[in-house]
Design an enzyme around this catalytic site. Structure first.
Site, PDB file in Angstrom:
ATOM      1  N   LYS A  36       0.822  -1.221   0.000  1.00 45.60           N
ATOM      2  CA  LYS A  36       0.000   0.000   0.000  1.00 45.60           C
ATOM      3  C   LYS A  36       0.853   1.267   0.000  1.00 45.60           C
ATOM      4  O   LYS A  36       0.378   2.336  -0.341  1.00 45.60           O
ATOM      5  CB  LYS A  36      -0.978  -0.006   1.167  1.00 45.60           C
ATOM      6  CG  LYS A  36      -0.324   0.025   2.513  1.00 45.60           C
ATOM      7  CD  LYS A  36      -1.368   0.085   3.607  1.00 45.60           C
ATOM      8  CE  LYS A  36      -0.613   0.038   4.919  1.00 45.60           C
ATOM      9  NZ  LYS A  36      -1.238   0.200   6.096  1.00 45.60           N
ATOM     10  N   GLY A 183      15.028   2.736  26.667  1.00 48.24           N
ATOM     11  CA  GLY A 183      16.469   2.523  26.443  1.00 48.24           C
ATOM     12  C   GLY A 183      16.740   1.222  25.721  1.00 48.24           C
ATOM     13  O   GLY A 183      17.602   0.441  26.108  1.00 48.24           O
ATOM     14  N   GLY A 184      15.995   0.969  24.636  1.00 48.69           N
ATOM     15  CA  GLY A 184      16.205  -0.242  23.831  1.00 48.69           C
ATOM     16  C   GLY A 184      16.975   0.075  22.564  1.00 48.69           C
ATOM     17  O   GLY A 184      17.691   1.081  22.483  1.00 48.69           O
ATOM     18  N   GLU A 205      14.463   5.030  31.014  1.00 48.35           N
ATOM     19  CA  GLU A 205      14.189   3.603  30.812  1.00 48.35           C
ATOM     20  C   GLU A 205      13.389   3.073  32.004  1.00 48.35           C
ATOM     21  O   GLU A 205      13.715   3.340  33.160  1.00 48.35           O
ATOM     22  CB  GLU A 205      15.520   2.837  30.652  1.00 48.35           C
ATOM     23  CG  GLU A 205      15.450   1.328  30.809  1.00 48.35           C
ATOM     24  CD  GLU A 205      14.518   0.621  29.830  1.00 48.35           C
ATOM     25  OE1 GLU A 205      14.529   0.943  28.636  1.00 48.35           O
ATOM     26  OE2 GLU A 205      13.749  -0.271  30.292  1.00 48.35           O
ATOM     27  N   ALA A 270      10.353   5.423  22.058  1.00 49.29           N
ATOM     28  CA  ALA A 270      10.857   4.163  21.463  1.00 49.29           C
ATOM     29  C   ALA A 270      10.699   3.050  22.479  1.00 49.29           C
ATOM     30  O   ALA A 270      11.663   2.602  23.084  1.00 49.29           O
ATOM     31  CB  ALA A 270      12.310   4.330  21.049  1.00 49.29           C
ATOM     32  N   ALA A 321      15.193  -7.417  10.482  1.00 43.45           N
ATOM     33  CA  ALA A 321      15.026  -7.500   9.030  1.00 43.45           C
ATOM     34  C   ALA A 321      15.593  -8.796   8.450  1.00 43.45           C
ATOM     35  O   ALA A 321      14.984  -9.416   7.579  1.00 43.45           O
ATOM     36  CB  ALA A 321      15.700  -6.299   8.373  1.00 43.45           C
ATOM     37  N   HIS A 445      46.006 -10.898  10.256  1.00 36.88           N
ATOM     38  CA  HIS A 445      46.572  -9.962  11.219  1.00 36.88           C
ATOM     39  C   HIS A 445      47.069  -8.736  10.475  1.00 36.88           C
ATOM     40  O   HIS A 445      47.643  -8.876   9.400  1.00 36.88           O
ATOM     41  CB  HIS A 445      47.747 -10.626  11.959  1.00 36.88           C
ATOM     42  CG  HIS A 445      48.472  -9.701  12.877  1.00 36.88           C
ATOM     43  ND1 HIS A 445      47.955  -9.321  14.098  1.00 36.88           N
ATOM     44  CD2 HIS A 445      49.672  -9.056  12.747  1.00 36.88           C
ATOM     45  CE1 HIS A 445      48.818  -8.499  14.698  1.00 36.88           C
ATOM     46  NE2 HIS A 445      49.866  -8.320  13.900  1.00 36.88           N
TER      47      HIS A 445
HETATM   48  P1  NAI Z   1      12.937  -2.367  22.511  1.00 35.31           P
HETATM   49  O1  NAI Z   1      12.014  -3.413  22.963  1.00 35.31           O
HETATM   50  O2  NAI Z   1      14.286  -2.690  22.016  1.00 35.31           O
HETATM   51  O3  NAI Z   1      13.166  -1.339  23.726  1.00 35.31           O
HETATM   52  C1  NAI Z   1      12.127  -0.648  24.362  1.00 35.31           C
HETATM   53  C2  NAI Z   1      12.602  -0.261  25.754  1.00 35.31           C
HETATM   54  O4  NAI Z   1      11.638   0.604  26.314  1.00 35.31           O
HETATM   55  C3  NAI Z   1      12.735  -1.441  26.708  1.00 35.31           C
HETATM   56  O5  NAI Z   1      14.001  -1.390  27.301  1.00 35.31           O
HETATM   57  C4  NAI Z   1      11.613  -1.210  27.729  1.00 35.31           C
HETATM   58  O6  NAI Z   1      11.951  -1.643  29.014  1.00 35.31           O
HETATM   59  C5  NAI Z   1      11.446   0.301  27.677  1.00 35.31           C
HETATM   60  N1  NAI Z   1      10.121   0.790  28.023  1.00 35.31           N
HETATM   61  C6  NAI Z   1       8.935   0.253  27.658  1.00 35.31           C
HETATM   62  N2  NAI Z   1       7.916   1.043  28.112  1.00 35.31           N
HETATM   63  C7  NAI Z   1       8.498   2.099  28.743  1.00 35.31           C
HETATM   64  C8  NAI Z   1       7.993   3.274  29.390  1.00 35.31           C
HETATM   65  N3  NAI Z   1       6.681   3.522  29.455  1.00 35.31           N
HETATM   66  N4  NAI Z   1       8.873   4.158  29.944  1.00 35.31           N
HETATM   67  C9  NAI Z   1      10.207   3.923  29.862  1.00 35.31           C
HETATM   68  N5  NAI Z   1      10.737   2.833  29.247  1.00 35.31           N
HETATM   69  C10 NAI Z   1       9.899   1.941  28.685  1.00 35.31           C
HETATM   70  O7  NAI Z   1      12.093  -1.496  21.470  1.00 35.31           O
HETATM   71  P2  NAI Z   1      12.550  -0.468  20.357  1.00 35.31           P
HETATM   72  O8  NAI Z   1      13.840   0.173  20.714  1.00 35.31           O
HETATM   73  O9  NAI Z   1      11.381   0.423  20.156  1.00 35.31           O
HETATM   74  O10 NAI Z   1      12.760  -1.365  19.085  1.00 35.31           O
HETATM   75  C11 NAI Z   1      11.680  -2.145  18.579  1.00 35.31           C
HETATM   76  C12 NAI Z   1      12.152  -3.335  17.798  1.00 35.31           C
HETATM   77  O11 NAI Z   1      12.727  -2.925  16.592  1.00 35.31           O
HETATM   78  C13 NAI Z   1      13.195  -4.117  18.569  1.00 35.31           C
HETATM   79  O12 NAI Z   1      12.570  -5.217  19.175  1.00 35.31           O
HETATM   80  C14 NAI Z   1      14.178  -4.531  17.529  1.00 35.31           C
HETATM   81  O13 NAI Z   1      14.053  -5.889  17.261  1.00 35.31           O
HETATM   82  C15 NAI Z   1      13.824  -3.744  16.272  1.00 35.31           C
HETATM   83  N6  NAI Z   1      14.967  -2.936  15.903  1.00 35.31           N
HETATM   84  C16 NAI Z   1      16.104  -3.532  15.461  1.00 35.31           C
HETATM   85  C17 NAI Z   1      17.220  -2.780  15.184  1.00 35.31           C
HETATM   86  C18 NAI Z   1      18.461  -3.454  14.751  1.00 35.31           C
HETATM   87  O14 NAI Z   1      18.439  -4.604  14.374  1.00 35.31           O
HETATM   88  N7  NAI Z   1      19.618  -2.794  14.791  1.00 35.31           N
HETATM   89  C19 NAI Z   1      17.217  -1.329  15.315  1.00 35.31           C
HETATM   90  C20 NAI Z   1      15.988  -0.818  15.784  1.00 35.31           C
HETATM   91  C21 NAI Z   1      14.922  -1.613  16.061  1.00 35.31           C
END
Ligand code: NAI
Length: 472
Positions: A36, A183-184, A205, A270, A321, A445
């Site tokens: 879409k 802090g994810g 976080e 986030a 991904a 190396h």
């Molecule tokens: P995440 O699940 O990694 O982190 C979210 C964080 O927010 C957690 O630490 C959680 O404890 C905290 N949290 C939740 N509710 C909260 C609140 N109300 N107040 C304060 N802290 C709170 O989620 P994120 O960073 O949004 O990423 C989502 C997904 O996207 C991930 O699961 C990841 O798999 C994917 N992703 C992958 C990437 C990569 O491969 N490099 C990069 C970005 C995202």
């Protein structure tokens, strides 16, 4: 309204969908891919790729600012956010155009439309330009509709003051200050992106430390870097709401039962992502979801309804991904009648923080929970010649092995180029390698890859450039 007959229909042209469409074409299956929005999904348009472009640009600025220890000095960097955005946009355009070209080039039809199930083998396509709907009848239907950010109460996303990852990636200037809620992965990658070019960063976080899903010693290296760059981290904290004040958001944060106020020009929310299944009318096809709203699939990516498959974020964690594209290719082969199943042993994960974190396989705690007696080898970048030569000595490689047969169970890396280094570990685990397989493989190396070799040797007490924990 026309009825179109296809052998396979793929819904969603993100990393969970387009590889399937390409492979179906290659395998001679008469297929259609429907999307879409833009081809490429979150990853190419508003996720992995644009974020990595901004990350690499701001890393360069950060590195230049700290190059004086190497005897090279630059002035303070000037950041032209407009130009950086244009450059980023060019990369996205190139890749998304490439996707469309590859799909069509392999003989799969591509349509821009919104899909909705009418029954287990029937999907309605609606077009944004008001053209009459079509119906596609297909033997096989793949749902690859991805995920969207989770919202939290009190923080409506306006993509100006309160942004999600999409808005953060589109900022037209470097904000003076940014408060990141969560802090994810996303919060830290994007928070550090702007911190590196001068934004005052605060991370809030909910749990007791950053990156709670990762080992503590890995997360600690990034935590230290954020602080060294002048950032604030507030853990055990919940953002409750905000008010506009003097061109900033005054955010109320609850910590230890008390409300604290933190001001920031931009607030990035986030706190995770949720699957996209709304609007698909999956109930008309009888597809089962789990209690978190993810589609339930088996090892062939098939749902409870024969002929309906799902891939990528919509089937659950990890929302990565490369996991999506792997599943996507598996489904194409299943549809083409091959005996393929999704039996990947490892799904590596990378967080593009400063420094990067990358993991493959089991952590020590996960291995022990599965009943393994484990040994852990660890090698710090601080004693590695190449790491010193590029002036990036923070972090380490950790190798978790089964103490009895020395098989490699997991590898985690925090440090320079962890994102690329982890591929060796993924291959090792996928191939069932033992620690000596890595240790006895001649690594070039001087390179960062030697840290993996040394950590594997360390796990069996044979490291050469670091003291070993025990005699064999
Ligand atoms: P995440 O699940 O990694 O982190 C979210 C964080 O927010 C957690 O630490 C959680 O404890 C905290 N949290 C939740 N509710 C909260 C609140 N109300 N107040 C304060 N802290 C709170 O989620 P994120 O960073 O949004 O990423 C989502 C997904 O996207 C991930 O699961 C990841 O798999 C994917 N992703 C992958 C990437 C990569 O491969 N490099 C990069 C970005 C995202």
């Amino acid at each position: 309204m026309a009825t179109i007959k296809k052998t396979a229909l793929v819904i969603g042209a993100g990393t969970g969908g387009y590889p399937c469409a390409i492979r179906l074409g290659q395998l001679g299956v008469d297929a259609m891919l429907v999307e879409k929005a833009q081809p490429g999904g979150v990853c190419l348009n508003i996720g992995c790729i644009p974020s990595k472009a901004l990350i690499s640009a701001t890393k360069l600025a950060h590195k230049a600012q700290h190059a004086d220890t190497m005897g090279v000095s630059f002035g303070a960097p000037t950041v032209d956010m407009g130009k950086m955005q244009e450059w980023k946009g060019g990369i996205v355009r190139k890749l998304t155009t490439g996707v469309k070209g590859l799909v069509k080039g392999n003989g799969t039809e591509y349509r821009e439309a919104t899909a909705q199930f009418l029954g287990p083998k029937q999907v309605k396509l609606s077009y944004a330009d008001g053209k009459p709907d079509d119906i596609v009848e297909a033997e096989h239907i793949v749902v690859a509709t991805g995920s969207v950010p989770i919202n939290i109460p009190g923080f409506d996303i306006d993509q100006k003051r309160i942004v999600d990852s999409t808005g953060a990636l589109e900022l037209d200037h470097v904000p003076e200050s940014m408060l990141v809620i969560g802090g994810g992965y996303i919060g830290l990658e994007l928070g550090q992106t702007f911190q590196r070019v001068g934004t005052k960063l605060t991370v809030v976080e909910g749990l007791d430390r950053l990156l709670p899903a990762m080992d503590k010693d890995l997360a600690q290296v990034v935590t230290k870097q954020i602080k060294a760059d002048g950032g604030d981290i507030v853990t055990g904290a919940r953002a409750k709401g905000w008010t506009e004040r003097n061109g900033k958001a005054a955010v109320a944060v609850e910590v230890g039962g008390q409300i604290k106020e933190i001001e920031a020009e931009v607030v990035l929310v986030a706190v995770g992502r949720r699957p996209v299944t709304g609007g698909l009318a999956l109930d008309k096809a009888g597809v089962k979801l789990d209690d978190k709203g993810f589609i339930v699939v088996d090892e062939r990516q098939q749902t409870n309804v024969p002929g309906i498959y799902a891939t990528g974020d919509v089937v659950g964690q990890p929302m990565l991904a490369h996991k999506a594209s792997h599943e996507s290719e598996v489904v194409a082969e299943v549809i083409a009648g091959k005996k393929t199943i999704n039996d990947a042993r490892v799904i590596p994960a990378v967080v593009f923080t400063e420094p990067e974190i990358a993991t493959a396989g089991l952590s020590k705690a996960e291995a022990e929970a599965k009943g393994h007696k484990v040994n852990v080898g660890k090698f710090p970048f601080s004693v590695l010649g190449r790491a010193m030569a590029i002036d990036e000595t923070k972090g380490f490689v950790k190798v978790v092995i089964d103490a009895e047969d020395e098989r490699v169970l997991g590898v985690s890396i925090v440090g320079p180029e962890a994102s690329d280094l982890i591929a060796e570990a993924s291959l090792a685990i996928e191939m069932g390698a033992y620690a000596p397989d890595i240790g006895l493989t001649i690594h070039p190396h001087p390179t960062l890859s030697e840290a993996i070799m040394e950590a594997a040797k360390h796990a069996v007490g044979e490291a050469v450039h670091i003291q070993n924990p025990r005699k064999r």
